[in-house]
Scaffold this active site. Sequence first.
Site, PDB file in Angstrom:
ATOM      1  N   HIS A 168       2.270  15.578 -37.153  1.00  0.00           N
ATOM      2  CA  HIS A 168       2.074  14.868 -38.432  1.00  0.00           C
ATOM      3  C   HIS A 168       1.944  15.856 -39.586  1.00  0.00           C
ATOM      4  O   HIS A 168       2.443  15.610 -40.682  1.00  0.00           O
ATOM      5  CB  HIS A 168       0.816  14.003 -38.393  1.00  0.00           C
ATOM      6  CG  HIS A 168       1.021  12.650 -37.806  1.00  0.00           C
ATOM      7  ND1 HIS A 168       1.903  11.737 -38.329  1.00  0.00           N
ATOM      8  CD2 HIS A 168       0.439  12.047 -36.740  1.00  0.00           C
ATOM      9  CE1 HIS A 168       1.864  10.621 -37.611  1.00  0.00           C
ATOM     10  NE2 HIS A 168       0.983  10.792 -36.634  1.00  0.00           N
ATOM     11  N   CYS A 170       1.345   5.242 -32.450  1.00  0.00           N
ATOM     12  CA  CYS A 170       0.880   5.908 -33.663  1.00  0.00           C
ATOM     13  C   CYS A 170       0.343   4.850 -34.619  1.00  0.00           C
ATOM     14  O   CYS A 170       0.972   3.798 -34.788  1.00  0.00           O
ATOM     15  CB  CYS A 170       2.037   6.672 -34.299  1.00  0.00           C
ATOM     16  SG  CYS A 170       1.609   7.541 -35.804  1.00  0.00           S
ATOM     17  N   GLU A 206      -0.809  15.151 -33.399  1.00  0.00           N
ATOM     18  CA  GLU A 206      -1.432  15.283 -34.719  1.00  0.00           C
ATOM     19  C   GLU A 206      -0.868  16.468 -35.499  1.00  0.00           C
ATOM     20  O   GLU A 206      -0.634  16.372 -36.708  1.00  0.00           O
ATOM     21  CB  GLU A 206      -2.954  15.382 -34.592  1.00  0.00           C
ATOM     22  CG  GLU A 206      -3.611  14.161 -33.982  1.00  0.00           C
ATOM     23  CD  GLU A 206      -3.168  12.833 -34.579  1.00  0.00           C
ATOM     24  OE1 GLU A 206      -3.015  12.737 -35.810  1.00  0.00           O
ATOM     25  OE2 GLU A 206      -2.973  11.873 -33.808  1.00  0.00           O
TER      26      GLU A 206
END
Length: 186
Positions: free
Chosen positions: A160, A113, A157
């Site tokens: 996140h 990441c 993603e």
Amino acid sequence: MYLMKDVTRDGNPVLRKVAQKVTFPISKKNKQLADDMMEYLINSQDAQLGQKYGLRAGVGLAAPQVGESVAMASVLIPNLDEPDKIDLQMTLINPVIISESVQVTALGEGEGCLSVDTEVPGYVPRHNKITIRYDDFDGVSQTMKLRGYPAIVCQHEIDHLNGHLFYDKINKKDPFTIDDKALIIE
């Protein structure tokens, strides 16, 4: 243009917040954010530009990773068999996973990441197939089915946007334990 100094690092509270939904019509600020995130990915995957600007290569970048708590993530996913070919290039706005396979998958080398500066070894269990609902830049709801590597990247993603980091999913007692039937992508 975003540089590595602009990427929010692990420990910053914005990475643990649930991102706010994007409203439409999309603001100039959010359109520019999407353009800047995609530009980072394109530049980071170009060996010369990456080296020139000191960029770590990335295949995805979510808005919280550049300090903006909005539900938007850009992905630029190369084909694993033909690296010069792109499997998926787009910005997902307000993405949610609406269905997922029972089949578990993981990257054999683990995940990394841009917001996490240290290597965290272990399998990150993901769903091999997912269906995502997201909004396009006009605010029109779309759906997309993904499998394998693109599905893994998009799940990373979307995590996140929900305040989760990849290492949250690694088995703490035995990092390389995973379902016997899991598909490991090398």
